[in-house]
Enzyme design. Sequence first.
Site: not given
Length: 247
Positions: A13, A16, A49, A51, A55, A76, A107, A157, A198
């Site tokens: 992922n 970041h 993801h 969003r 963000r 995602e 999340t 998941e 996660h």
Amino acid sequence: MAEKKREIALGVNIDHVATLRNARGENDPSVLELAKVAEAAGADLITVHLREDRRHIQDGDIEELKKHLHIPLNFEMALSHEILAVAKKIEPTTACIVPERREEVTTEGGLDVVQQKERVKEFVKELLAVGTESFLFIEPDLKAVHAAKETGAKGIEFHTGAYARAFRNNLKRAESLSRLIEASREAHSLGLEVHAGHGLNYHNLAPICAIDEVVELNIGHAIIARSLATGLSAAIRAMKETMRQAL
Ligand code: PXP
């Protein structure tokens, strides 16, 4: 003959990377460049993801990733028609449907698939129409697993956040691990593909890898954080060398 070890796919992922890029509003670090680094390093898929508040990952990132990656893109997304429209345009390999609250830092929990079964079903169907298989990000809860099966999703998941938070407490860790094991068995027996993610990191993932039914992990924060720790000294040395050469 030694038994061949089973393989678990790693979804990296890279949200970041976009968080850091956005801090300056330019293209450094480049999400695509680092996704290609992840691909070259053995990532089996790239997870992002998009969003609703944008963000970190932006619409343009998704388009570039889809165009240039040679490994699957796992998208995602919340149960939002606006984001669904993006998914239908991009046609990612897989979509992982997640709950989303604007105020959350990340999340926070699994999707309430029991309450939202009909809506989830509609999204799964729309995604499948463009060839995108859906996975539902749920808590390791048997009711949620059964509801997930009824939506037509390819798999689930499991949210490992509670497990990760409980990791340093022996009793709580054992409890959350046994919930994950039981839910994984149930999901697998229903024909659902089992993923997890996660809060997983270099210290806590071994017991999750030991769950036979788990075939994919999605990990972001720990990898990006580790890359800073392992890459910082090389970056500083390169800067000192560049300064020396400039004299
Ligand atoms: N899987 C899902 C569905 C997520 O929402 C996230 C966080 O965006 C992750 C995996 C990765 O979590 P982490 O960054 O804690 O590794």
